[in-house]
Write a protein that holds these residues in place. Structure first.
Motif, mmCIF file in Angstrom:
data_model
loop_
_atom_site.group_PDB
_atom_site.id
_atom_site.type_symbol
_atom_site.label_atom_id
_atom_site.label_comp_id
_atom_site.label_asym_id
_atom_site.label_seq_id
_atom_site.Cartn_x
_atom_site.Cartn_y
_atom_site.Cartn_z
ATOM 1 N N GLY A 176 2.342 1.612 -3.407
ATOM 2 C CA GLY A 176 1.312 2.000 -4.362
ATOM 3 C C GLY A 176 0.772 3.401 -4.143
ATOM 4 N N GLU A 200 0.831 -1.204 0.000
ATOM 5 C CA GLU A 200 0.000 0.000 0.000
ATOM 6 C C GLU A 200 0.866 1.256 0.000
ATOM 7 O OE1 GLU A 200 -2.421 -0.612 3.445
ATOM 8 O OE2 GLU A 200 -3.842 -1.899 2.378
ATOM 9 N N SER A 234 8.684 4.211 0.967
ATOM 10 C CA SER A 234 8.546 3.158 -0.039
ATOM 11 C C SER A 234 9.773 2.254 -0.038
ATOM 12 C CB SER A 234 8.342 3.763 -1.432
ATOM 13 O OG SER A 234 9.548 4.333 -1.891
ATOM 14 N N GLN A 247 -1.104 4.403 -1.609
ATOM 15 C CA GLN A 247 -2.382 4.443 -0.914
ATOM 16 C C GLN A 247 -2.215 4.712 0.577
ATOM 17 O OE1 GLN A 247 -2.226 0.792 -2.192
ATOM 18 N NE2 GLN A 247 -3.163 1.105 -4.176
#
Length: 114
Positions: free
Chosen positions: A66, A63, A73, A68
């Protein structure tokens, strides 16, 4: 006889990226189909024979990757680790150079030692 067989913590296993991606995809698909997210990770983890916390972390990281969910990351974490390694190496090299320059400064000093 191994001391690990009676251990309460299983030995740490590495899962291939394909397995992680498949597990995360299964969680997402199951959540989309049922419309409910409660218990999905635990159920999928049990089906695949992996730890539910491992799968929960993989889903959370997917998530983040991505976009979201906020967080660092995978690519950013790799870059940070590389930069930290480089900083350690540069600091070590700097200490060596400082020691070498002090050594040569003493060697080349024309004044006799006291």
């Amino acid at each position: 006889m191994s001391g690990r067989s009676g251990s309460s913590h299983p030995a740490q296993r590495r899962y291939p990226p394909e397995s992680k991606e498949r597990a995360v995809r299964m969680v997402r698909e199951s959540t989309e189909q049922s419309g409910e997210s409660f218990g999905v990770i635990t159920r999928v983890a049990r089906q695949l024979g992996i730890g539910s916390e491992s799968l929960r972390n993989w889903v959370r990281q997917a998530e983040i990757d991505g976009g979201q969910r906020p967080g660092t990351s995978t690519d950013e974490a790799k870059r940070i680790a590389e930069l930290e390694r480089e900083v350690r190496e540069l600091r070590r090299a700097n200490e060596i150079l400082k020691a070498a320059s002090a050594f040569f400064a003493r060697e080349l000093d024309p004044r006799p030692p006291r």
